[in-house]
Design an enzyme around this catalytic site. Structure first.
Site, short mmCIF file in Angstrom:
data_model
loop_
_atom_site.label_atom_id
_atom_site.label_comp_id
_atom_site.label_asym_id
_atom_site.label_seq_id
_atom_site.Cartn_x
_atom_site.Cartn_y
_atom_site.Cartn_z
N GLU A 1 0.83 -1.21 0.00
CA GLU A 1 0.00 0.00 0.00
C GLU A 1 0.86 1.27 0.00
O GLU A 1 0.36 2.36 0.28
CB GLU A 1 -0.96 0.02 1.21
CG GLU A 1 -1.85 -1.21 1.36
CD GLU A 1 -2.90 -1.36 0.26
OE1 GLU A 1 -2.94 -0.52 -0.65
OE2 GLU A 1 -3.66 -2.33 0.32
N HIS B 1 -2.90 2.25 8.33
CA HIS B 1 -3.93 1.38 7.77
C HIS B 1 -4.03 0.11 8.61
O HIS B 1 -3.01 -0.50 8.92
CB HIS B 1 -3.58 1.02 6.32
CG HIS B 1 -4.40 -0.08 5.75
ND1 HIS B 1 -5.78 -0.05 5.68
CD2 HIS B 1 -4.05 -1.28 5.21
CE1 HIS B 1 -6.24 -1.16 5.13
NE2 HIS B 1 -5.20 -1.94 4.85
N HIS C 1 -7.00 -3.34 9.95
CA HIS C 1 -8.17 -4.16 9.64
C HIS C 1 -8.99 -4.40 10.92
O HIS C 1 -9.00 -5.51 11.44
CB HIS C 1 -7.73 -5.51 9.07
CG HIS C 1 -6.96 -5.46 7.79
ND1 HIS C 1 -6.34 -6.56 7.23
CD2 HIS C 1 -6.72 -4.44 6.94
CE1 HIS C 1 -5.75 -6.22 6.10
NE2 HIS C 1 -5.95 -4.93 5.90
N GLU D 1 -17.54 11.69 22.22
CA GLU D 1 -16.25 12.28 21.84
C GLU D 1 -16.02 12.26 20.32
O GLU D 1 -15.16 12.99 19.82
CB GLU D 1 -15.10 11.52 22.51
CG GLU D 1 -15.12 11.57 24.03
CD GLU D 1 -14.52 12.87 24.58
OE1 GLU D 1 -13.39 13.19 24.21
OE2 GLU D 1 -15.21 13.55 25.36
N HIS E 1 -12.67 -4.18 4.09
CA HIS E 1 -11.21 -4.27 4.14
C HIS E 1 -10.63 -3.61 5.40
O HIS E 1 -9.97 -4.27 6.19
CB HIS E 1 -10.62 -3.65 2.87
CG HIS E 1 -9.13 -3.75 2.78
ND1 HIS E 1 -8.43 -3.81 1.60
CD2 HIS E 1 -8.17 -3.78 3.75
CE1 HIS E 1 -7.14 -3.90 1.83
NE2 HIS E 1 -6.95 -3.88 3.13
P1 13P Z 1 1.21 -5.45 3.07
O1 13P Z 1 1.66 -6.72 3.76
O2 13P Z 1 1.76 -5.34 1.67
O3 13P Z 1 1.49 -4.23 3.91
O4 13P Z 1 -0.36 -5.54 2.87
C1 13P Z 1 -1.23 -5.64 3.96
C2 13P Z 1 -2.52 -4.99 3.73
O5 13P Z 1 -3.22 -4.70 4.67
C3 13P Z 1 -2.95 -4.66 2.34
O6 13P Z 1 -4.06 -3.81 2.33
ZN ZN Z 2 -5.22 -3.91 4.21
#
Ligand code: 13P
Ligand code: ZN
Length: 273
Positions: free
Chosen positions: A117, A140, A142, A170, A211
């Site tokens: 990413e 980023h 999940h 908040e 995602h």
């Molecule tokens: P990477 O291992 O390349 O960082 O990918 C993980 C991910 O969350 C892709 O969206």
């Molecule tokens: Zn991801």
């Protein structure tokens, strides 16, 4: 002394490890980049290697020319940031045209690559830096709650922003602009990077349907705190739904406007009413 004694390295690894402890980083899920300050680059420079070859970015990020980024590696596990940081993360230098990078430290002595990413991170950094040079972190992950919500709420900025704002008091203070929601797209490429960065001039939070989340912030604590707040609100929202009970009261627009006045923030009024 080692590079791991530098404040920037300690802060980066601590933040990544906190994300791991939250359960936001199964396997290699998620990635973290940080645009280093000049003084932080100098703190780390004694440990740099000089064999990294330039790699094309496939795009030009002019305002990031000459910048240094700490980045997690593609396929690397956040749980290993504290175990073997020199394998899990690296430092990349952007060239003077802003169209290529080279590794200068870490990532298995330069044998591995930054996160897949990286394009999304760099375009987001570019947009954020242009708007406010204090922004340095793109994160980023999940997280379960927000991902679950992308299956049951319409993928609409206003719907998601209100759901999160109106669930925990908040929230409007922490993200007064609300959140952007992006329908499912292929991860890891320039297309999703362009769409996400298109929202980053207005928002600090972009949700990728089914995602995860991208957050932007000025430092490690604020960016982590923003992610934490968004996800906590999503968890509360889901718990309310799980209870099966009717909602008897909530945070109304009147309350949101009162918060705006009292905390002297500017809410995104498109999301009221
Ligand atoms: P990477 O291992 O390349 O960082 O990918 C993980 C991910 O969350 C892709 O969206
Ligand atoms: Zn991801």
């Amino acid at each position: 002394m080692s590079i791991f004694d530098t404040e920037v390295m300690k802060g980066y690894i601590r933040m990544g490890n906190e994300g791991w402890k939250q359960g936001w980083h199964e396997r290699n899920g998620g990635n973290l980049t940080y645009r280093m300050k000049a003084s932080e680059v100098e703190d780390c420079r004694p440990y740099f290697y000089d064999h990294g070859a330039w790699v094309s970015l496939g795009m030009t990020v002019e305002n990031l020319a000459g910048e240094y980024f700490m980045t997690t590696g593609t396929g690397k596990f956040f749980q290993n940031l504290v175990v073997s940081p020199e394998l899990a993360l690296g430092i990349a230098e952007i060239n003077d045209k802003g169209d290529a990078y080279r590794l200068v430290w870490g990532l298995n002595d330069g044998k591995d690559r930054p996160t897949s990413e990286f394009p999304s991170h760099l375009l987001n950094h570019s947009v954020k830096k242009a708007a406010n040079p204090d922004y340095r972190v793109i994160y980023h992950c999940h997280p379960v709650g927000v991902i679950a919500l992308t299956f049951i709420l319409p993928l609409d900025n206003k719907v998601f922003s209100r759901a999160l704002w109106c669930t925990m008091t908040e929230c409007p203070i922490i993200f007064p602009h609300g959140v952007a929601v992006i329908p499912w797209m292929m991860p890891g490429g320039l297309d999703i990077a362009k769409v996400t960065s298109g929202y980053m001039s207005e928002f600090d939070v972009a949700i990728w349907a089914h995602h995860g989340i991208f957050c932007a912030g000025t430092d490690f604590d604020n960016t982590f705190g923003l992610m934490h707040t968004v996800e906590k609100s999503a968890q509360i929202y889901l718990n309310i739904l799980h209870s099966g009970k009717p909602i008897l009261q909530t945070i109304t627009d009147e309350y949101l406007l009162a918060i705006e006045k009292d905390f002297k923030i500017t809410l995104n009024h498109e999301f009221l009413g």
